[in-house]
Design a protein around this motif. Structure first.
Motif, PDB file in Angstrom:
ATOM      1  N   VAL A   1       0.808  -1.258   0.144  1.00 32.20           N
ATOM      2  CA  VAL A   1      -0.013  -0.033  -0.053  1.00 32.20           C
ATOM      3  C   VAL A   1       0.646   1.326  -0.158  1.00 32.20           C
ATOM      4  O   VAL A   1       1.911   1.433   0.680  1.00 32.20           O
ATOM      5  N   VAL A   2       0.658   2.150  -0.859  1.00 37.83           N
ATOM      6  CA  VAL A   2       1.479   3.363  -0.894  1.00 37.83           C
ATOM      7  C   VAL A   2       0.555   4.403  -0.252  1.00 37.83           C
ATOM      8  O   VAL A   2      -0.547   4.747  -1.068  1.00 37.83           O
ATOM      9  N   PHE A   3       1.102   5.329   0.558  1.00 33.94           N
ATOM     10  CA  PHE A   3       0.393   6.722   0.712  1.00 33.94           C
ATOM     11  C   PHE A   3       0.941   7.872   0.178  1.00 33.94           C
ATOM     12  O   PHE A   3       2.326   7.848   0.002  1.00 33.94           O
TER      13      PHE A   3
ATOM     14  N   LEU B   1       4.624   0.456  -7.868  1.00 37.80           N
ATOM     15  CA  LEU B   1       4.804  -0.368  -6.734  1.00 37.80           C
ATOM     16  C   LEU B   1       3.605  -0.770  -6.164  1.00 37.80           C
ATOM     17  O   LEU B   1       3.335  -1.745  -5.672  1.00 37.80           O
ATOM     18  N   ALA B   2       2.570   0.051  -6.063  1.00 39.23           N
ATOM     19  CA  ALA B   2       1.405  -0.108  -5.086  1.00 39.23           C
ATOM     20  C   ALA B   2       0.423  -1.072  -5.668  1.00 39.23           C
ATOM     21  O   ALA B   2      -0.040  -1.190  -6.756  1.00 39.23           O
ATOM     22  N   ASP B   3      -0.098  -1.903  -4.723  1.00 35.93           N
ATOM     23  CA  ASP B   3      -1.328  -2.932  -5.145  1.00 35.93           C
ATOM     24  C   ASP B   3      -2.515  -1.725  -4.971  1.00 35.93           C
ATOM     25  O   ASP B   3      -3.392  -1.775  -5.752  1.00 35.93           O
ATOM     26  N   ARG B   4      -2.495  -0.883  -3.763  1.00 34.48           N
ATOM     27  CA  ARG B   4      -3.524   0.046  -3.820  1.00 34.48           C
ATOM     28  C   ARG B   4      -2.681   1.554  -3.248  1.00 34.48           C
ATOM     29  O   ARG B   4      -1.779   1.498  -2.638  1.00 34.48           O
ATOM     30  N   ILE B   5      -3.205   2.465  -3.806  1.00 41.60           N
ATOM     31  CA  ILE B   5      -2.640   3.702  -3.459  1.00 41.60           C
ATOM     32  C   ILE B   5      -3.791   4.468  -2.596  1.00 41.60           C
ATOM     33  O   ILE B   5      -5.122   4.647  -2.760  1.00 41.60           O
TER      34      ILE B   5
END
Ligand SMILES: Nc1ncnc2c1ncn2[C@@H]1O[C@H](COP(=O)(O)OP(=O)(O)OP(=O)(O)O)[C@@H](O)[C@H]1O
Ligand SMILES: [Mg+2]
Length: 369
Positions: free
Chosen positions: A32-34, A201-205
């Protein structure tokens, strides 16, 4: 299985609320990316998960255990910071082994874990070197290695690549993508300012703004269907163009009027709205292309041109002091002051109401051109 769950999490410094009502479930093995503007609370949120900052209210669950009051060392979390802060007097091997020695893990096990981490991060040839004998990218890999040897279930990364130059960033980003593949059950939360890192990179952002979540979704979902103007303008580079339009809602549909004429092919749902209001049309720079004056969605004079080789970025001035960015393929011979007429596929248009919320699209329609 949910690895980390945030339930109505809040954090204030004195009277300043920096994290408000955050609800988020992160699955085991998810990356997960913030993202979000500077000061929106990304690092604070990460540090709250790690246990380095207290939580004012709400519940933090790690696995199915409430973790609000569990000390950082017992959360099964490893954190990698922007400044890698290696021990300068220790070689790479000892830097990697240090936390395990402190934890009194036996020598053979330490050696096994250090070798695995060094192998994953291609640090094998550098184990005897001191940090000052390494490049920035190698040092950052050692910092990541220190997280790997702990065999933590959750990795937190706070802008780990932002001190690296462009080429090293790309190389280390690829290293992190490989790491993700080699540790499929490890949950990773990654903070970045970099669009490419977030998208690749993210599966989810998770898009944060002022301590709140604006939208959570797969990278492509955020790009294709941003929920509001904030997300639309934040995801994508160069940023989406916004043009003021008039919206007329009739029979469940939204009619968009631009420059005094309707855009008949742009089909959006009214979503319960009625009457007329000012709104915004959104078009990404890469979705505009050069057309003829008669079909143009927007026309303006070229103000500045940037030639990047693979693409040309032109900045246009429109009447009313509106600027529009267009990204065209390859090198284009454009002159300052030249008039450009631009069209777009209606399926690529976005529309936002007066409050900045996106209107849903209705079916597909033919192209302008
Ligand atoms: N110890 C503190 N005391 C008071 N305010 C703080 C403290 N730490 C952070 N803040 C404030 O909390 C807000 C969020 O900070 P945070 O560091 O989480 O932002 P960020 O999203 O990581 O920003 P950046 O992208 O610049 O790293 C900011 O407004 C910051 O000024
Ligand atoms: Mg930060």
């Amino acid at each position: 299985m949910t690895a980390i769950s945030l339930k109505d999490i809040r954090k204030s410094y004195g009277s300043l609320e920096v994290i408000s009502n955050i609800d988020l479930d992160i699955e085991r093995g998810e990356f997960v990316v913030f993202v979000g503007p500077s000061g929106c609370g990304k690092s604070t949120l990460l540090r709250m998960i790690a246990g380095l900052e207290g939580i004012n209210s709400g519940d933090l669950l790690i696995g199915d255990m409430r973790a609000n009051d569990i000390p950082p060392s017992q959360r099964g979390i490893a954190m990698v910071f922007q400044s890698y802060a290696l021990y300068p007097h220790m070689n790479v091997y000892d830097n990697l082994a240090f936390s395990l020695k402190i934890a009194r893990i036996d020598r053979a096990e330490i050696d096994r874990r250090v070798r695995i981490a060094a192998d994953m991060l291609q640090l094998g040839p550098y184990l005897k070197r001191r940090p000052r004998q390494l490049s920035g990218g190698q040092r950052q890999r050692v910092a990541i290695g220190r997280a790997i040897v702990r065999e933590a279930e959750v990795f937190l990364f706070d802008e780990p690549l932002s001190n690296l130059d462009a080429a090293l960033r790309v190389a280390t980003r690829i290293e992190i993508a490989r790491l993700k593949e080699r540790l499929p059950d490890t949950t990773m939360i990654y903070v970045t300012h970099d669009q490419v890192e977030a998208m690749t990179l993210a599966d989810r952002i998770v898009v944060l703004n002022g301590g709140r979540i604006e939208q959570v979704g797969r990278p492509v979902e955020l790009y294709d269907t941003p929920r509001n103007m904030f997300v639309a303008g934040f995801i994508g580079s160069p940023a989406m163009n916004f043009l003021p339009v008039d919206l007329a809602f009739e029979g469940g549909a939204a009619r968009i009027e631009h420059g005094g004429r309707p855009l008949p092919l742009a089909r959006f749902a009214a979503g319960g709205r009625a009457g007329r209001e000012r709104g915004t049309l959104g078009i990404r720079p890469e979705h505009l292309r050069i057309g003829s004056a008669g079909q143009a969605l927007v026309s303006g004079a070229v103000d500045l041109v940037e030639h990047l080789g693979e693409v040309t970025i032109a900045y246009l001035r429109l009447p009313g002091d509106i600027s529009v960015t267009v990204k065209l393929e390859r090198t284009q011979d454009l002159k300052k002051g030249e008039a450009l007429h631009l069209t777009a596929d209606p399926a690529d248009l976005h529309a936002f109401d007066q409050s900045g919320s996106a209107l849903a699209r209705r079916g597909d329609a033919g192209a302008y051109a």
